[in-house]
Design a protein around this motif. Structure first.
Motif, PDB file in Angstrom:
ATOM      1  N   SER A  78      32.162  44.544  38.409  1.00  0.00           N
ATOM      2  CA  SER A  78      32.119  44.815  39.931  1.00  0.00           C
ATOM      3  C   SER A  78      32.091  45.991  40.624  1.00  0.00           C
ATOM      4  O   SER A  78      32.892  46.758  39.345  1.00  0.00           O
ATOM      5  N   GLN A  79      31.913  46.506  41.446  1.00  0.00           N
ATOM      6  CA  GLN A  79      32.453  47.627  41.899  1.00  0.00           C
ATOM      7  C   GLN A  79      33.725  47.948  42.234  1.00  0.00           C
ATOM      8  O   GLN A  79      33.968  49.252  41.580  1.00  0.00           O
ATOM      9  N   LYS A  80      34.535  46.980  42.243  1.00  0.00           N
ATOM     10  CA  LYS A  80      35.982  47.122  42.216  1.00  0.00           C
ATOM     11  C   LYS A  80      36.541  46.961  40.630  1.00  0.00           C
ATOM     12  O   LYS A  80      37.281  48.467  40.445  1.00  0.00           O
ATOM     13  N   ALA A  81      35.452  46.824  39.344  1.00  0.00           N
ATOM     14  CA  ALA A  81      35.882  47.611  38.257  1.00  0.00           C
ATOM     15  C   ALA A  81      35.241  48.695  38.396  1.00  0.00           C
ATOM     16  O   ALA A  81      36.266  49.121  37.319  1.00  0.00           O
ATOM     17  N   LEU A  86      44.752  50.313  42.874  1.00  0.00           N
ATOM     18  CA  LEU A  86      46.220  50.322  42.234  1.00  0.00           C
ATOM     19  C   LEU A  86      46.898  49.168  42.537  1.00  0.00           C
ATOM     20  O   LEU A  86      47.689  49.318  40.975  1.00  0.00           O
ATOM     21  N   SER A  87      47.161  48.378  43.874  1.00  0.00           N
ATOM     22  CA  SER A  87      48.135  47.176  43.562  1.00  0.00           C
ATOM     23  C   SER A  87      48.184  46.784  42.404  1.00  0.00           C
ATOM     24  O   SER A  87      48.655  46.137  41.309  1.00  0.00           O
ATOM     25  N   ALA A  88      46.425  45.733  42.500  1.00  0.00           N
ATOM     26  CA  ALA A  88      46.998  45.184  41.192  1.00  0.00           C
ATOM     27  C   ALA A  88      46.954  45.097  39.476  1.00  0.00           C
ATOM     28  O   ALA A  88      47.825  44.657  39.181  1.00  0.00           O
ATOM     29  N   LEU A  89      46.360  46.793  39.255  1.00  0.00           N
ATOM     30  CA  LEU A  89      47.020  47.228  38.350  1.00  0.00           C
ATOM     31  C   LEU A  89      47.902  47.476  38.088  1.00  0.00           C
ATOM     32  O   LEU A  89      48.730  47.418  37.125  1.00  0.00           O
ATOM     33  N   GLY A  90      49.024  48.217  39.452  1.00  0.00           N
ATOM     34  CA  GLY A  90      50.487  47.913  39.201  1.00  0.00           C
ATOM     35  C   GLY A  90      50.988  46.710  38.549  1.00  0.00           C
ATOM     36  O   GLY A  90      51.987  46.099  37.746  1.00  0.00           O
ATOM     37  N   ILE A 149      41.310  43.593  37.014  1.00  0.00           N
ATOM     38  CA  ILE A 149      40.195  43.126  38.029  1.00  0.00           C
ATOM     39  C   ILE A 149      39.089  42.930  38.641  1.00  0.00           C
ATOM     40  O   ILE A 149      39.173  41.059  39.104  1.00  0.00           O
ATOM     41  N   ASP A 150      38.347  42.174  37.665  1.00  0.00           N
ATOM     42  CA  ASP A 150      36.988  41.435  37.567  1.00  0.00           C
ATOM     43  C   ASP A 150      37.616  39.970  36.139  1.00  0.00           C
ATOM     44  O   ASP A 150      37.112  38.452  36.613  1.00  0.00           O
ATOM     45  N   GLY A 151      39.078  39.447  35.920  1.00  0.00           N
ATOM     46  CA  GLY A 151      39.522  38.446  35.183  1.00  0.00           C
ATOM     47  C   GLY A 151      38.986  38.731  33.796  1.00  0.00           C
ATOM     48  O   GLY A 151      38.190  39.552  32.989  1.00  0.00           O
ATOM     49  N   PRO A 152      38.544  36.906  33.481  1.00  0.00           N
ATOM     50  CA  PRO A 152      37.549  36.868  31.114  1.00  0.00           C
ATOM     51  C   PRO A 152      36.569  37.782  31.338  1.00  0.00           C
ATOM     52  O   PRO A 152      35.803  38.219  32.286  1.00  0.00           O
ATOM     53  N   LEU A 153      36.146  38.186  30.050  1.00  0.00           N
ATOM     54  CA  LEU A 153      35.124  39.023  30.084  1.00  0.00           C
ATOM     55  C   LEU A 153      33.834  38.009  30.019  1.00  0.00           C
ATOM     56  O   LEU A 153      32.773  38.662  29.555  1.00  0.00           O
ATOM     57  N   ALA A 154      34.463  37.007  29.330  1.00  0.00           N
ATOM     58  CA  ALA A 154      33.175  35.712  29.128  1.00  0.00           C
ATOM     59  C   ALA A 154      32.144  35.470  30.011  1.00  0.00           C
ATOM     60  O   ALA A 154      32.430  35.850  31.587  1.00  0.00           O
ATOM     61  N   LEU A 155      31.263  34.562  29.988  1.00  0.00           N
ATOM     62  CA  LEU A 155      29.707  34.722  30.991  1.00  0.00           C
ATOM     63  C   LEU A 155      30.690  33.655  31.172  1.00  0.00           C
ATOM     64  O   LEU A 155      29.747  33.201  32.823  1.00  0.00           O
ATOM     65  N   ALA A 156      30.869  32.134  30.786  1.00  0.00           N
ATOM     66  CA  ALA A 156      31.217  31.251  30.852  1.00  0.00           C
ATOM     67  C   ALA A 156      32.511  30.572  30.811  1.00  0.00           C
ATOM     68  O   ALA A 156      33.445  30.735  29.896  1.00  0.00           O
TER      69      ALA A 156
END
Length: 141
Positions: free
Chosen positions: A3-6, A43-47, A80-87
């Motif tokens: 994602s752009q956020k990531a 930055l809030s999420a990373l914190g 930021i995006d959650g799990p790395l898995a595709l499913a």
């Protein structure tokens, strides 16, 4: 897909690693061409996940919560995006069967998705912020 956020989160974290000290939201936003309000949310999420520490006031700003060698791309992306898995059936955390799953035991797709997750996790966990700064954008290992 990333994602752009990531992408913004990775750029902000690399900026902090490169600088080695606290940086303001305005400084990071300008240097990395990230919308300021969006960066504040990131930055809030990373914190919240313990990857950065923020400090208010004239000497304030954000800094890495631990050494750049101890923060991986995987840490940031999971935040930021959650799990790395595709499913959902291929993830370790938040595991669940897919909505259209008839049988996980006989699924032809799941084993490959698990292999993809393992390979992706291995690469992203090995890439720390310190390595990213060392490489300076180089594609070479």
């Amino acid at each position: 897909m990333l994602s752009q956020k990531a992408r913004y989160a990775l750029h902000a974290m690399i900026h902090l690693a490169r600088k080695g000290e606290a940086a303001t939201v305005a400084e990071i936003a300008q240097a990395e061409d990230i919308p300021r309000k969006y960066l504040e949310q990131i930055l809030s999420a990373l914190g919240t996940r313990g990857l950065v520490v923020g400090r208010r006031g004239p000497q304030g700003g954000y800094r890495l919560a631990r050494g750049a060698e101890a923060i991986s791309y995987a840490d940031i992306l999971r935040c930021i995006d959650g799990p790395l898995a595709l499913a959902p059936c291929a993830t370790r955390k938040g595991f669940r069967t897919c909505d259209d799953c008839q049988s996980m035991e006989t699924c032809e797709i799941r084993p490959v998705l698990i292999e993809c997750r393992e390979a992706t996790a291995r690469l992203l966990e090995a890439m720390t912020l310190a390595r990213a700064v060392e490489r300076g954008g180089s594609l070479l290992p």
